[in-house]
Design a protein around this motif. Structure first.
Motif, PDB file in Angstrom:
ATOM      1  N   UNK A 117      25.630   9.285  91.683  1.00 47.14           N
ATOM      2  CA  UNK A 117      26.032   9.205  90.295  1.00 47.14           C
ATOM      3  C   UNK A 117      26.522   7.792  90.000  1.00 47.14           C
ATOM      4  N   UNK A 118      26.011   7.235  88.921  1.00 51.38           N
ATOM      5  CA  UNK A 118      26.361   5.859  88.617  1.00 51.38           C
ATOM      6  C   UNK A 118      26.284   5.569  87.116  1.00 51.38           C
ATOM      7  N   UNK A 119      27.229   4.753  86.659  1.00 46.29           N
ATOM      8  CA  UNK A 119      27.189   4.206  85.307  1.00 46.29           C
ATOM      9  C   UNK A 119      26.706   2.765  85.399  1.00 46.29           C
ATOM     10  N   UNK A 120      25.806   2.390  84.523  1.00 48.92           N
ATOM     11  CA  UNK A 120      25.259   1.036  84.539  1.00 48.92           C
ATOM     12  C   UNK A 120      25.741   0.187  83.371  1.00 48.92           C
ATOM     13  N   UNK A 121      25.998   0.822  82.238  1.00 49.60           N
ATOM     14  CA  UNK A 121      26.344   0.053  81.052  1.00 49.60           C
ATOM     15  C   UNK A 121      27.249   0.866  80.136  1.00 49.60           C
ATOM     16  N   UNK A 122      28.185   0.172  79.505  1.00 56.76           N
ATOM     17  CA  UNK A 122      29.071   0.760  78.509  1.00 56.76           C
ATOM     18  C   UNK A 122      29.166  -0.242  77.363  1.00 56.76           C
ATOM     19  N   UNK A 123      28.683   0.140  76.194  1.00 56.34           N
ATOM     20  CA  UNK A 123      28.604  -0.788  75.066  1.00 56.34           C
ATOM     21  C   UNK A 123      29.285  -0.212  73.833  1.00 56.34           C
ATOM     22  N   UNK A 124      29.906  -1.112  73.061  1.00 57.73           N
ATOM     23  CA  UNK A 124      30.456  -0.768  71.753  1.00 57.73           C
ATOM     24  C   UNK A 124      29.674  -1.587  70.733  1.00 57.73           C
ATOM     25  N   UNK A 125      29.129  -0.890  69.731  1.00 54.91           N
ATOM     26  CA  UNK A 125      28.291  -1.540  68.733  1.00 54.91           C
ATOM     27  C   UNK A 125      28.766  -1.164  67.332  1.00 54.91           C
ATOM     28  N   UNK A 126      28.301  -1.927  66.358  1.00 58.93           N
ATOM     29  CA  UNK A 126      28.587  -1.592  64.970  1.00 58.93           C
ATOM     30  C   UNK A 126      27.270  -1.360  64.246  1.00 58.93           C
ATOM     31  N   UNK A 127      27.159  -0.195  63.612  1.00 58.21           N
ATOM     32  CA  UNK A 127      25.952   0.144  62.875  1.00 58.21           C
ATOM     33  C   UNK A 127      26.167  -0.228  61.417  1.00 58.21           C
ATOM     34  N   UNK A 128      25.774  -1.441  61.084  1.00 56.62           N
ATOM     35  CA  UNK A 128      25.911  -1.931  59.716  1.00 56.62           C
ATOM     36  C   UNK A 128      24.726  -1.506  58.873  1.00 56.62           C
ATOM     37  N   UNK A 129      24.685  -2.009  57.653  1.00 58.34           N
ATOM     38  CA  UNK A 129      23.615  -1.625  56.738  1.00 58.34           C
ATOM     39  C   UNK A 129      22.254  -2.157  57.183  1.00 58.34           C
ATOM     40  N   UNK A 130      22.123  -3.471  57.465  1.00 58.24           N
ATOM     41  CA  UNK A 130      20.780  -3.909  57.849  1.00 58.24           C
ATOM     42  C   UNK A 130      20.406  -3.529  59.280  1.00 58.24           C
ATOM     43  N   UNK A 131      21.311  -3.750  60.223  1.00 63.66           N
ATOM     44  CA  UNK A 131      20.969  -3.439  61.614  1.00 63.66           C
ATOM     45  C   UNK A 131      22.227  -3.245  62.463  1.00 63.66           C
ATOM     46  N   UNK A 132      21.995  -2.867  63.705  1.00 63.28           N
ATOM     47  CA  UNK A 132      23.089  -2.651  64.659  1.00 63.28           C
ATOM     48  C   UNK A 132      23.321  -3.948  65.423  1.00 63.28           C
ATOM     49  N   UNK A 133      24.579  -4.305  65.630  1.00 62.85           N
ATOM     50  CA  UNK A 133      24.847  -5.460  66.487  1.00 62.85           C
ATOM     51  C   UNK A 133      25.937  -5.129  67.505  1.00 62.85           C
ATOM     52  N   UNK A 134      25.834  -5.775  68.639  1.00 62.72           N
ATOM     53  CA  UNK A 134      26.723  -5.550  69.774  1.00 62.72           C
ATOM     54  C   UNK A 134      28.079  -6.196  69.522  1.00 62.72           C
ATOM     55  N   UNK A 135      29.151  -5.426  69.758  1.00 64.52           N
ATOM     56  CA  UNK A 135      30.498  -5.963  69.634  1.00 64.52           C
ATOM     57  C   UNK A 135      31.064  -6.335  71.002  1.00 64.52           C
ATOM     58  N   UNK A 136      30.887  -5.457  71.979  1.00 69.68           N
ATOM     59  CA  UNK A 136      31.398  -5.718  73.322  1.00 69.68           C
ATOM     60  C   UNK A 136      30.629  -4.838  74.311  1.00 69.68           C
ATOM     61  N   UNK A 137      30.453  -5.312  75.535  1.00 68.71           N
ATOM     62  CA  UNK A 137      29.729  -4.534  76.535  1.00 68.71           C
ATOM     63  C   UNK A 137      30.213  -4.872  77.941  1.00 68.71           C
ATOM     64  N   UNK A 138      30.012  -3.911  78.836  1.00 68.94           N
ATOM     65  CA  UNK A 138      30.289  -4.110  80.256  1.00 68.94           C
ATOM     66  C   UNK A 138      29.095  -3.551  81.022  1.00 68.94           C
ATOM     67  N   UNK A 139      28.737  -4.241  82.107  1.00 68.99           N
ATOM     68  CA  UNK A 139      27.556  -3.852  82.882  1.00 68.99           C
ATOM     69  C   UNK A 139      27.897  -3.805  84.363  1.00 68.99           C
ATOM     70  N   UNK A 140      27.221  -2.900  85.061  1.00 68.86           N
ATOM     71  CA  UNK A 140      27.276  -2.875  86.518  1.00 68.86           C
ATOM     72  C   UNK A 140      25.832  -2.885  87.007  1.00 68.86           C
ATOM     73  N   UNK A 141      25.326  -4.063  87.304  1.00 66.18           N
ATOM     74  CA  UNK A 141      23.932  -4.216  87.744  1.00 66.18           C
ATOM     75  C   UNK A 141      23.865  -4.596  89.222  1.00 66.18           C
ATOM     76  N   UNK A 142      24.937  -4.299  89.953  1.00 63.56           N
ATOM     77  CA  UNK A 142      25.016  -4.693  91.358  1.00 63.56           C
ATOM     78  C   UNK A 142      23.985  -3.995  92.235  1.00 63.56           C
TER      79      UNK A 142
END
Length: 198
Positions: free
Chosen positions: A1-26
């Motif tokens: 069992x593994x988590x690879x990514x955790x992202x916080x995004x904002x879904x605005x009117x034109x498009x979604x953009x990334x606010x903050x993210x953490x990754x485990x690609x080890x």
């Protein structure tokens, strides 16, 4: 069992953009890590963009599951995990992260924010803490303990049944026990057979 990514995004009117993210690609090849991370960012944005406000969903992509939660205020969270990771724990994590993020980061910063401008550092801690769902989530820990207890109980019952079968053989072979004692044992065994666990 593994988590690879955790992202916080904002879904605005034109498009979604990334606010903050953490990754485990080890676990990926060193030379592929940046490409994998970019693909996870792209996938997170795409899934959040295609999910309606106020919804939760899980999307399967090869051997990975992408869990998305888009709140009514446009704040979205995406977790990318393997197939074995419990879905309930992913959504518990997303609830916790989005609630904490909305308390610490002003709603005014969401539409124009980016990973460089948003100051929220808890994602890496959550990603490492939730790598083992048993340690991070009390319900998962209790369920695992129940499963272990059930296995121990089942093994104990099997060993008792094996012991009972061996005891039957000994009683039938015994020359010391009288006929009346053997009859009593067989009657008691028949009476107790209703209590066997299959």
């Amino acid at each position: 069992m593994r988590l690879y990514s955790l992202s916080v995004l904002y879904k605005g009117d034109p498009k979604v953009h990334l606010l903050k993210a953490a990754y485990d690609v080890s676990t990926f090849n060193f030379f592929q890590r940046s490409s994998v991370q970019e693909f996870m960012t792209f996938t997170s944005q795409l899934i959040a963009e295609r999910s309606p406000l106020g919804s939760r969903a899980s999307v399967k992509e090869q051997e990975y599951l992408c869990h998305v939660y888009v709140r009514n205020d446009g704040l979205a969270g995406v977790v990318i995990a393997d197939n074995e990771y419990p879905q309930r724990v992913c959504f518990t994590l997303l609830d916790k992260v989005l609630d904490e993020f909305s308390r610490q980061v002003s709603k005014m910063d969401w539409p124009s924010g980016s990973p460089a401008t948003i100051s929220y550092s808890a994602l890496d801690g959550y990603l490492s803490k939730y790598q083992n769902p048993r340690d991070a989530d009390p319900m998962t820990r209790v369920q695992a303990e129940l499963d272990e207890t059930k296995i121990i109980l089942h093994n104990t019952m099997e060993s008792l049944l094996e012991r009972g079968e061996k005891l039957d053989d000994l009683v039938s072979k015994s020359e010391v026990l009288g006929a009346q004692s053997k009859a009593f044992y067989k009657t008691a065994r028949k009476q107790n057979s209703c209590c066997e666990v299959m």
